[in-house]
Design a protein around this motif. Structure first.
Motif, PDB file in Angstrom:
ATOM      1  N   GLY A   6      76.264 -23.872   0.753  1.00 29.65           N
ATOM      2  CA  GLY A   6      75.513 -22.698   1.191  1.00 29.65           C
ATOM      3  C   GLY A   6      75.360 -21.732   0.045  1.00 29.65           C
ATOM      4  N   LEU A   7      75.096 -20.484   0.381  1.00 24.94           N
ATOM      5  CA  LEU A   7      74.912 -19.479  -0.664  1.00 24.94           C
ATOM      6  C   LEU A   7      76.245 -19.147  -1.305  1.00 24.94           C
ATOM      7  N   PRO A   8      76.292 -19.015  -2.616  1.00 20.40           N
ATOM      8  CA  PRO A   8      77.527 -18.599  -3.269  1.00 20.40           C
ATOM      9  C   PRO A   8      77.851 -17.152  -2.904  1.00 20.40           C
ATOM     10  N   VAL A   9      79.141 -16.850  -2.774  1.00 25.04           N
ATOM     11  CA  VAL A   9      79.565 -15.493  -2.427  1.00 25.04           C
ATOM     12  C   VAL A   9      79.187 -14.544  -3.561  1.00 25.04           C
TER      13      VAL A   9
ATOM     14  N   LEU B  63      70.022 -13.605  -1.751  1.00 25.60           N
ATOM     15  CA  LEU B  63      69.029 -14.500  -1.129  1.00 25.60           C
ATOM     16  C   LEU B  63      67.828 -14.722  -2.036  1.00 25.60           C
ATOM     17  N   GLU B  64      67.430 -13.641  -2.728  1.00 23.49           N
ATOM     18  CA  GLU B  64      66.247 -13.661  -3.567  1.00 23.49           C
ATOM     19  C   GLU B  64      66.314 -14.767  -4.635  1.00 23.49           C
ATOM     20  N   TYR B  65      67.525 -15.030  -5.120  1.00 17.45           N
ATOM     21  CA  TYR B  65      67.666 -15.979  -6.233  1.00 17.45           C
ATOM     22  C   TYR B  65      68.099 -17.368  -5.773  1.00 17.45           C
ATOM     23  N   ALA B  66      68.260 -17.550  -4.465  1.00 21.26           N
ATOM     24  CA  ALA B  66      68.715 -18.852  -3.978  1.00 21.26           C
ATOM     25  C   ALA B  66      67.609 -19.889  -4.139  1.00 21.26           C
ATOM     26  N   ASP B  67      67.951 -21.078  -4.630  1.00 22.25           N
ATOM     27  CA  ASP B  67      66.936 -22.131  -4.723  1.00 22.25           C
ATOM     28  C   ASP B  67      66.718 -22.708  -3.330  1.00 22.25           C
TER      29      ASP B  67
END
Lengths: 196, 196
Positions: free
Chosen positions: A170-173, A177-181
């Protein structure tokens, strides 16, 4: 360019993260380094040849058994499967796992010609075969090779009476969100949990 | 962590651009490298101790004179003064200079305790004293130490019958005004040229 520098630069460039610019910089740095530092670095590199691997889990060790496998305080009913010895360090730093490890020595990759037989899978099955293991956590890398290896292992292990899990994605802590691939974002959505 | 890895990591961290993460990565990479690569890297590092310096300009060399000083096609009436041997490479890559070099071995720095006597300045004056030199280009770094050294040299050289120049400063080619720091922008304005 001088042959010595040229040769040293080429050797440095074989290392990961070292491109031509860094390699040149390292080479020129060494030229102006004191003799004892140069010798210390060279002998530290050569000492790598003396590294031994744990007969049980395949981790780096100084004795026959590594620090984890010989530590009675570790939970012997749970094994975390990783690709490389450095992955153990990453997991240890999280301070959430107190079981044992199993190092595969890589991941299945058709592109790189790495077949399951080249990995330490038989040794894993032998450990699992003792019946003492209750859970195997598969912590291979979150990429194509790591996922393929995880799938392969989970199928092999399905015939044993134990839980097989895969680390969460999932998303790194601290991430944004903007930079998530897109792939991570998709995995993050799949891995969503009820908050109640 | 294993002592061998720990020691190797510490040695790598002494190198420029190598932080703890990269050092660990390099160490673990070497563990899984073939023996001949490990030996090749170590011996390349040790060979640095055999590097010689040109008796004329102080550049890295294999013979008494470096490739530039012994090359008859180079313009012997112009000397470019730099701080370190790697600066020569940077200038050569620009393919605009065909004279000789002079390596100072550093720059004057009160902070680091580097005095003019510790640099190869006497050797430069000796070369200039032959009367064969028509121009000295001072290409020390564009920072406080490099500028101080350039000023010091220009004063010393003013008593000789030759042109003393300093490399030009301004915006890097392909750069963007938006990202220019104030000091570079100021230098760029000072260095403005008429377009006619």
């Amino acid at each position: 360019m001088d042959k010595i520098i040229d040769n040293l630069t080429k050797n440095f460039m074989r290392l990961p993260t070292v491109g031509p610019k860094t390699a040149t910089r390292l080479a020129f740095h060494l030229i102006s380094s004191p003799c004892n530092e140069i010798e210390s670095l060279a002998s530290a590199i050569l000492s790598v040849k003396d590294v031994k691997f744990c007969i049980e889990c395949g981790n780096i060790t100084e004795a026959d058994l590594c620090g984890f496998c010989s530590d009675d305080r570790r939970d012997r009913s749970i094994i975390c499967v990783v690709e490389q010895p450095n992955d153990v360090m990453t997991i240890e730093q999280a301070k959430r796992f107190s079981g044992l490890y199993h190092i595969l020595g890589g991941a299945i990759s058709h592109l790189d010609g790495i077949t399951p037989e080249m990995l330490r899978i038989a040794q894993l099955l032998k450990r699992v075969g003792t019946g003492l293991i209750k859970e195997v956590i598969i912590a291979t890398n979150p990429n194509m090779e790591g996922d393929a290896t995880a799938l392969y292992l989970s199928k092999l292990l399905s015939s044993y009476d134990l839980k097989v899990t895969r680390i969460g994605f999932g998303l790194p802590v601290g991430g944004d969100l903007e930079y998530a691939d897109p792939v991570t974002m998709a995995r993050s959505l799949e891995a969503r949990r009820e908050m109640k």
